[in-house]
Design a protein around this motif. Structure first.
Motif, PDB file in Angstrom:
ATOM      1  N   THR A 170       0.841  -1.204   0.000  1.00 21.51           N
ATOM      2  CA  THR A 170       0.000   0.000   0.000  1.00 21.51           C
ATOM      3  C   THR A 170       0.874   1.251   0.000  1.00 21.51           C
ATOM      4  OG1 THR A 170      -1.767  -1.140   1.195  1.00 21.51           O
ATOM      5  CG2 THR A 170      -1.787   1.262   1.249  1.00 21.51           C
ATOM      6  N   ILE A 171       0.573   2.153  -0.879  1.00 27.10           N
ATOM      7  CA  ILE A 171       1.345   3.399  -0.990  1.00 27.10           C
ATOM      8  C   ILE A 171       0.457   4.576  -0.595  1.00 27.10           C
ATOM      9  CG2 ILE A 171       2.559   4.939  -2.571  1.00 27.10           C
ATOM     10  CD1 ILE A 171       3.277   2.497  -4.246  1.00 27.10           C
ATOM     11  N   VAL A 172       0.957   5.370   0.335  1.00 20.44           N
ATOM     12  CA  VAL A 172       0.286   6.600   0.722  1.00 20.44           C
ATOM     13  C   VAL A 172       1.204   7.755   0.334  1.00 20.44           C
ATOM     14  CG1 VAL A 172      -0.598   7.990   2.627  1.00 20.44           C
ATOM     15  CG2 VAL A 172      -0.960   5.512   2.614  1.00 20.44           C
ATOM     16  N   THR A 173       0.753   8.593  -0.574  1.00 18.09           N
ATOM     17  CA  THR A 173       1.591   9.675  -1.094  1.00 18.09           C
ATOM     18  C   THR A 173       1.630  10.848  -0.136  1.00 18.09           C
ATOM     19  OG1 THR A 173      -0.219  10.743  -2.272  1.00 18.09           O
ATOM     20  CG2 THR A 173       0.958   8.986  -3.440  1.00 18.09           C
ATOM     21  N   ASP A 174       2.625  11.699  -0.338  1.00 19.07           N
ATOM     22  CA  ASP A 174       2.714  12.922   0.464  1.00 19.07           C
ATOM     23  C   ASP A 174       1.492  13.810   0.245  1.00 19.07           C
ATOM     24  OD1 ASP A 174       5.130  12.166   1.504  1.00 19.07           O
ATOM     25  OD2 ASP A 174       6.331  13.288   0.060  1.00 19.07           O
ATOM     26  N   ALA A 175       0.970  13.808  -0.991  1.00 21.70           N
ATOM     27  CA  ALA A 175      -0.213  14.628  -1.273  1.00 21.70           C
ATOM     28  C   ALA A 175      -1.422  14.144  -0.478  1.00 21.70           C
ATOM     29  CB  ALA A 175      -0.520  14.589  -2.774  1.00 21.70           C
ATOM     30  N   GLU A 176      -1.566  12.818  -0.336  1.00 20.34           N
ATOM     31  CA  GLU A 176      -2.682  12.283   0.454  1.00 20.34           C
ATOM     32  C   GLU A 176      -2.534  12.648   1.917  1.00 20.34           C
ATOM     33  OE1 GLU A 176      -4.163   8.218  -1.679  1.00 20.34           O
ATOM     34  OE2 GLU A 176      -2.090   8.220  -0.963  1.00 20.34           O
ATOM     35  N   ILE A 177      -1.305  12.600   2.412  1.00 18.79           N
ATOM     36  CA  ILE A 177      -1.070  12.988   3.801  1.00 18.79           C
ATOM     37  C   ILE A 177      -1.382  14.469   3.990  1.00 18.79           C
ATOM     38  CG2 ILE A 177       0.719  13.275   5.565  1.00 18.79           C
ATOM     39  CD1 ILE A 177       2.044  10.764   4.499  1.00 18.79           C
ATOM     40  N   ASP A 178      -0.926  15.289   3.056  1.00 18.29           N
ATOM     41  CA  ASP A 178      -1.195  16.731   3.159  1.00 18.29           C
ATOM     42  C   ASP A 178      -2.696  17.014   3.126  1.00 18.29           C
ATOM     43  OD1 ASP A 178       1.482  17.198   3.270  1.00 18.29           O
ATOM     44  OD2 ASP A 178       1.686  17.820   1.172  1.00 18.29           O
ATOM     45  N   HIS A 179      -3.422  16.301   2.262  1.00 15.09           N
ATOM     46  CA  HIS A 179      -4.870  16.513   2.159  1.00 15.09           C
ATOM     47  C   HIS A 179      -5.564  16.132   3.469  1.00 15.09           C
ATOM     48  CE1 HIS A 179      -8.821  16.853   0.374  1.00 15.09           C
ATOM     49  NE2 HIS A 179      -9.101  15.604   0.711  1.00 15.09           N
ATOM     50  N   PHE A 180      -5.146  15.007   4.066  1.00 18.84           N
ATOM     51  CA  PHE A 180      -5.746  14.587   5.334  1.00 18.84           C
ATOM     52  C   PHE A 180      -5.438  15.618   6.422  1.00 18.84           C
ATOM     53  CE2 PHE A 180      -5.442  12.576   9.483  1.00 18.84           C
ATOM     54  CZ  PHE A 180      -6.660  11.921   9.560  1.00 18.84           C
ATOM     55  N   LEU A 181      -4.165  16.035   6.505  1.00 16.68           N
ATOM     56  CA  LEU A 181      -3.790  17.001   7.532  1.00 16.68           C
ATOM     57  C   LEU A 181      -4.511  18.326   7.336  1.00 16.68           C
ATOM     58  CD1 LEU A 181       0.050  16.315   7.732  1.00 16.68           C
ATOM     59  CD2 LEU A 181      -1.646  15.829   9.498  1.00 16.68           C
ATOM     60  N   ASP A 182      -4.706  18.688   6.060  1.00 23.81           N
ATOM     61  CA  ASP A 182      -5.381  19.954   5.771  1.00 23.81           C
ATOM     62  C   ASP A 182      -6.814  19.943   6.294  1.00 23.81           C
ATOM     63  OD1 ASP A 182      -5.050  22.551   4.598  1.00 23.81           O
ATOM     64  OD2 ASP A 182      -6.471  21.932   3.040  1.00 23.81           O
ATOM     65  N   LEU A 183      -7.457  18.770   6.230  1.00 18.70           N
ATOM     66  CA  LEU A 183      -8.810  18.646   6.777  1.00 18.70           C
ATOM     67  C   LEU A 183      -8.775  18.503   8.302  1.00 18.70           C
ATOM     68  CD1 LEU A 183     -10.457  16.231   4.189  1.00 18.70           C
ATOM     69  CD2 LEU A 183     -10.928  18.659   4.493  1.00 18.70           C
ATOM     70  N   ARG A 184      -7.860  17.658   8.782  1.00 20.88           N
ATOM     71  CA  ARG A 184      -7.822  17.364  10.220  1.00 20.88           C
ATOM     72  C   ARG A 184      -7.415  18.596  11.031  1.00 20.88           C
ATOM     73  NH1 ARG A 184      -9.045  16.391  14.366  1.00 20.88           N
ATOM     74  NH2 ARG A 184      -8.629  14.651  15.786  1.00 20.88           N
ATOM     75  N   MET A 185      -6.515  19.394  10.485  1.00 18.83           N
ATOM     76  CA  MET A 185      -5.979  20.547  11.227  1.00 18.83           C
ATOM     77  C   MET A 185      -6.451  21.873  10.645  1.00 18.83           C
ATOM     78  SD  MET A 185      -2.117  19.024  11.735  1.00 18.83           S
ATOM     79  CE  MET A 185      -1.569  20.448  12.679  1.00 18.83           C
ATOM     80  N   GLN A 186      -7.577  21.835   9.962  1.00 18.32           N
ATOM     81  CA  GLN A 186      -8.154  23.065   9.405  1.00 18.32           C
ATOM     82  C   GLN A 186      -8.425  24.073  10.528  1.00 18.32           C
ATOM     83  OE1 GLN A 186     -12.442  23.573   7.960  1.00 18.32           O
ATOM     84  NE2 GLN A 186     -11.372  22.994   6.076  1.00 18.32           N
ATOM     85  N   ARG A 187      -8.277  25.352  10.229  1.00 26.54           N
ATOM     86  CA  ARG A 187      -8.456  26.404  11.239  1.00 26.54           C
ATOM     87  C   ARG A 187      -9.621  27.309  10.856  1.00 26.54           C
ATOM     88  NH1 ARG A 187      -2.686  28.814  10.451  1.00 26.54           N
ATOM     89  NH2 ARG A 187      -3.243  28.183   8.342  1.00 26.54           N
ATOM     90  N   ARG A 188     -10.418  27.662  11.860  1.00 28.03           N
ATOM     91  CA  ARG A 188     -11.575  28.525  11.603  1.00 28.03           C
ATOM     92  C   ARG A 188     -11.627  29.664  12.629  1.00 28.03           C
ATOM     93  NH1 ARG A 188     -16.623  25.483   8.823  1.00 28.03           N
ATOM     94  NH2 ARG A 188     -15.380  24.266   7.323  1.00 28.03           N
ATOM     95  N   ASP A 189     -11.887  30.865  12.117  1.00 30.15           N
ATOM     96  CA  ASP A 189     -12.108  32.025  12.996  1.00 30.15           C
ATOM     97  C   ASP A 189     -13.604  32.106  13.282  1.00 30.15           C
ATOM     98  OD1 ASP A 189      -9.455  32.450  12.609  1.00 30.15           O
ATOM     99  OD2 ASP A 189      -9.677  34.264  11.376  1.00 30.15           O
ATOM    100  N   ILE A 190     -13.950  32.155  14.577  1.00 33.52           N
ATOM    101  CA  ILE A 190     -15.371  32.172  14.941  1.00 33.52           C
ATOM    102  C   ILE A 190     -15.661  33.300  15.924  1.00 33.52           C
ATOM    103  CG2 ILE A 190     -15.544  29.679  14.613  1.00 33.52           C
ATOM    104  CD1 ILE A 190     -15.656  29.394  17.678  1.00 33.52           C
ATOM    105  N   SER A 191     -16.940  33.688  15.952  1.00 32.48           N
ATOM    106  CA  SER A 191     -17.471  34.596  16.970  1.00 32.48           C
ATOM    107  C   SER A 191     -18.765  33.970  17.476  1.00 32.48           C
ATOM    108  CB  SER A 191     -17.750  35.983  16.391  1.00 32.48           C
ATOM    109  OG  SER A 191     -16.573  36.553  15.851  1.00 32.48           O
ATOM    110  N   TYR A 192     -19.037  34.150  18.757  1.00 31.82           N
ATOM    111  CA  TYR A 192     -20.275  33.568  19.283  1.00 31.82           C
ATOM    112  C   TYR A 192     -20.778  34.357  20.487  1.00 31.82           C
ATOM    113  CZ  TYR A 192     -17.165  31.307  22.712  1.00 31.82           C
ATOM    114  OH  TYR A 192     -16.234  31.058  23.693  1.00 31.82           O
ATOM    115  N   ALA A 193     -22.082  34.216  20.689  1.00 32.48           N
ATOM    116  CA  ALA A 193     -22.736  34.880  21.826  1.00 32.48           C
ATOM    117  C   ALA A 193     -23.674  33.881  22.482  1.00 32.48           C
ATOM    118  CB  ALA A 193     -23.508  36.106  21.349  1.00 32.48           C
TER     119      ALA A 193
END
Length: 634
Positions: A170-193
Motif C-alpha cells: 500500500t502506498i500513501v503519497t505525500d499529497a494524500e497525507i497533506d490533504h488529510f492534515l489539511d482537513l484534520r488541522m483546518q483552522r476557523r475564525d469564529i465569533s459567538y454569543a
C-alpha cells in the motif's frame, strides 16, 4: 437364489439393467447404498469443512479471552446469541478463505518466522530469553506437542500473510497525507454569543398541570424493583490445606515430573539463508544452490556475521549476523536438526536444503544436557504442591456448597452447617447493582433471574473471581412501585418550567438567527438580547477553550464568502442557546507537523487503507467460493 437369478438373466434387457447397476455402484460407492453420510459441519468453505468441534473451540477461546479482559463485567450469555455465533463463524470463514488463497498463490510462512514468533512469546521466556524447558512444560500442560503448537502458530501467521502483503504494497503519497492534515488541522475564525435563558410566557405551574404530567410520565417516577440477598461465600484465601506435603511426597512428584527439570542438549547456531521461491523452476534452484555454495566457500568464523548481514535472506536474523541463539532438537526442521547436531564446535556446514531454501550453518558452541537435582527444585515443588492443595481444597468446598445448595433449594442453612460457613446478607439493591457482592454483575443477574427471584430457589455456584464463589438466595423482594405524587411534586413543577424555558430559548434563538441571515450584524443582534460576544481565531477541531457544541457546529458550516459569515443557532445542551458566526476558514499549517508525526500518520493510513483492501479481497473470495452455513448446528 443366486443360481436362479443367473438362470433368468438372459438377453440384452438384462445386460442393460446389470450395466446400470454396476455403473451406479462404481460411481457412488457401495457405501451409499448401505449407509447415509451424516453431515456435521457448521460451515463448508469450498471443500473445507469447519466442524462443530472447531467452532466450539473457537467460541471457548474467545469466551476465555474476553472473560480475562473484562473481568466482572463479562457477560457469558452474549456468546449464546445467534448474532454473536454468526460473527465468530464469519471470522473463521474469512480465515479459511485467506488460507486457501495462500495455498493457491504459493504464499507460505517460513519456518524461521514461526520460530521467531514462538521465541518472542513472554510465557516461554526466562529473563527475557526463550527457555526450551519452559516451552515444553507449558505445552505439556495444554496437552500439545511442539509440532502441534507450531502448526497452530503457522496457521495463525498464515491468516496474516496476505493482509501483511497488502499493507506492504500500500502506498500513501505525500499529497494524500497533506490533504488529510489539511482537513484534520483546518483552522476557523469564529465569533459567538451565548444567549441568556429567557423567562417563559407563563411562569405558573398549577397542581392540575403537575398531576397531569405525573400521570403521562408515570414510568419516569418509579422506585426500582429491589432485592436483598442471603449468601454463602467460599474464598480460597480463607482456606487452609489439610497438611503440608512431606519430603517424600515432594520426591515422588519430582520423580514423576523429572522431565521438567532436564535441560536438553543444545547448540548455539548462526546461519545464512539463501531463499528458494515457492514453486521454483530448476534454473532458480540451481542459481540458489550456486549462490549458497559460493557463500559457504567464503565463510569463516571470522567473517560469518558479516556475510549473514550482507547475503542472508532471513530478515529476522541477518541484523544479528545470522545468530539464532541456543537451539535444541525439534525446534527446527529435520534437515536443519540433522546437520546442526552433526557439526563440531566451530565448524561451518555446506549448504543444506530446508523448506525455506539453502541454509549454511555455523556451530558456535554446544551445551550438554543436564538435570536439576531434587535439592535445587525442592522449594519450587513445595510452592506448586501447596498451591495445588489449596486449589483442591477450594474445589472440594465449593463443590460441596454447590451440591448442598442444589439438594436443599429453599434454604442455605444446611450448607452453612455442613461446611461451617456463615450466612451473610446484603442491603437492598436494584438491577443496576449495589455494594459488596451485589456490585458484581454476575450476582445481580442471578439475583433477578426467574429461578431465584420468582421460584425462590438457591442460585447455582457463582464464580466471583479466582478461588472465590458464592451461592445466593433472595431474602427480601421489593417490587417496583410509583413514587407518591407528593414526593415528586416539586421536581415535576421544575421539569415543566424548564421545558417552557427551553422552548422559549429555542424560539428566541431562531428569531435572532433569522435577523442575522437577513444581514444584521452579530454585535447588534447579540446586544438586543443582552448577550456578550466572544471571538476565537484559528480554532481547530480539538480545542479545549471553546465549548464542544460550538466547536462541532463550526466545522459543519459551509465556508463563508469574503465578508459574509456563516451563521447558526447552537443548542448548548444545558437549556441555553448560542449564536455562532464562522468568519474565516484556513487550511492546516503544515510547517508545524514534524517528520515523526507524518511518518506515524503514514503508517496509520497504510493500515487503514490495507484493512479496507483486505476486506474487499475477502469479499471477492466469498463471491467466488461456494459457502454453506448450517445455522442449526451452531
Amino acid at each position: 437364489m443366486l443360481q436362479a437369478m443367473r438362470n433368468k438373466m438372459h438377453g440384452w434387457p438384462s445386460i442393460i439393467v446389470l450395466g446400470v447397476c454396476v455403473f451406479a455402484v462404481a460411481f457412488f460407492g457401495i457405501e451409499g447404498y448401505i449407509m447415509s453420510r451424516a453431515e456435521t459441519f457448521v460451515a463448508k468453505v469450498g471443500k473445507h469443512e469447519i466442524s462443530q468441534q472447531d467452532f466450539q473451540d473457537r467460541m471457548n477461546q474467545l469466551r476465555q479471552q474476553l472473560s480475562a479482559e473484562q473481568g466482572d463485567s463479562f457477560d457469558p450469555d452474549a456468546f449464546e446469541k445467534p448474532e454473536m455465533k454468526l460473527k465468530v463463524l464469519d471470522g473463521m470463514i474469512d480465515q479459511q478463505l485467506l488460507l486457501k488463497a495462500n495455498q493457491d498463490w504459493g504464499i507460505r510462512v517460513p519456518d524461521q518466522a514461526v520460530r521467531d514468533y514462538i521465541a518472542a512469546i513472554p510465557a516461554f521466556q526466562i529473563n527475557g530469553q526463550f527457555d526450551p524447558a519452559t516451552y515444553r512444560t507449558l505445552l505439556a500442560e495444554q496437552r500439545k506437542t511442539p509440532d502441534m503448537f507450531q502448526d497452530d502458530v503457522r496457521a495463525s501467521l498464515s491468516t496474516q500473510a496476505l493482509p501483511n502483503a497488502i499493507d506492504a504494497s500500500t502506498i500513501v503519497t505525500d499529497a494524500e497525507i497533506d490533504h488529510f492534515l489539511d482537513l484534520r488541522m483546518q483552522r476557523r475564525d469564529i465569533s459567538y454569543a451565548v444567549l441568556p435563558r429567557p423567562q417563559p410566557a407563563d411562569a405558573t405551574v398549577t397542581d392540575t398541570q403537575i398531576a397531569d404530567y405525573y400521570k403521562a410520565h408515570l414510568a419516569d417516577y418509579m422506585n426500582p424493583e429491589q432485592v436483598s440477598l442471603q449468601y454463602l461465600e467460599v474464598n480460597g484465601a480463607d482456606l487452609k490445606p489439610d497438611a503440608a506435603p512431606s519430603d517424600a511426597d515432594l520426591m515422588k512428584r519430582y520423580e514423576s515430573e523429572k522431565q521438567r527439570y532436564v535441560q536438553p542438549e543444545q547448540r548455539e547456531v548462526s546461519h545464512i539463508l539463501v531463499n528458494v521461491p515457492a514453486n521454483a523452476t530448476p534454473e532458480q534452484q540451481k542459481a540458489a544452490l550456486a549462490k549458497a555454495d559460493k557463500i559457504a566457500a567464503e565463510a569463516t568464523p571470522e567473517n560469518f556475521a558479516k556475510l549473514a548481514a550482507q547475503d542472508s535472506d532471513d530478515l529476522g536474523s541477518k541484523r544479528q549476523g545470522g545468530d539464532l541463539g541456543w537451539l535444541q532438537k525439534g525446534v527446527t526442521n529435520a534437515a536443519f536438526d540433522t546437520v546442526m547436531f552433526a557439526l563440531k564446535k566451530g565448524e561451518i556446514s555446506k549448504p543444506v536444503l530446508t523448506p525455506d531454501g539453502y541454509d549454511i550453518l555455523w556451530l558456535r558452541d554446544t551445551r550438554s544436557g543436564e538435570a536439576k537435582s531434587f535439592a535445587e527444585v525442592r522449594d519450587q515443588l513445595l510452592a506448586e504442591a501447596t498451591a495445588g492443595d489449596k486449589d483442591r481444597k477450594y474445589n472440594e468446598v465449593a463443590g460441596k456448597l454447590s451440591d448442598s445448595a442444589y439438594q436443599n433449594p429453599s434454604s442455605l442453612e444446611p450448607a452453612a452447617q455442613a461446611l461451617g460457613l456463615s450466612v451473610k446478607t446484603t442491603a437492598l439493591f436494584s438491577r443496576q447493582g449495589g455494594e459488596g457482592i451485589a456490585a458484581n454483575p454476575k450476582v445481580t443477574k442471578a439475583a433477578f433471574a426467574n429461578d431465584v427471584l420468582v421460584q425462590g430457589n438457591n442460585s447455582n455456584l457463582i464464580e466471583l473471581g479466582n478461588d472465590d464463589a458464592v451461592v445466593i438466595r433472595v431474602a427480601k423482594h421489593v417490587p417496583a412501585a410509583a413514587k407518591p405524587l407528593a414526593q415528586v411534586h416539586d421536581e415535576i413543577g421544575k421539569t415543566i418550567l424548564d421545558q417552557r424555558i427551553a422552548a422559549a430559548a429555542k424560539q428566541q434563538a431562531d428569531t435572532l438567527l433569522a435577523r442575522l441571515q437577513k444581514g444584521e450584524a452579530l454585535a447588534a443582534v447579540a446586544a438586543s438580547a443582552n448577550a456578550g460576544i466572544k471571538s476565537a481565531n484559528e480554532v481547530v477541531r480539538i480545542q479545549a477553550d471553546v465549548p464542544a457544541a460550538l466547536r462541532d457546529e463550526a466545522f459543519l458550516l459551509p465556508h463563508p464568502a469574503e465578508g459574509k459569515p456563516q451563521y447558526a443557532a447552537v443548542d448548548m445542551h444545558d437549556g441555553s442557546y448560542a449564536l455562532l458566526a464562522v468568519d474565516k476558514v484556513q487550511g492546516a499549517d503544515l510547517s508545524k507537523v514534524t517528520p515523526e508525526q507524518r511518518n506515524m500518520l503514514r503508517q496509520q493510513m497504510i493500515q487503514a487503507y490495507g484493512a479496507v483492501a483486505t476486506q474487499e479481497l475477502i469479499k471477492s473470495l466469498r463471491n467466488s467460493t461456494e459457502i454453506k452455513i448450517a445455522k442449526d448446528r451452531m
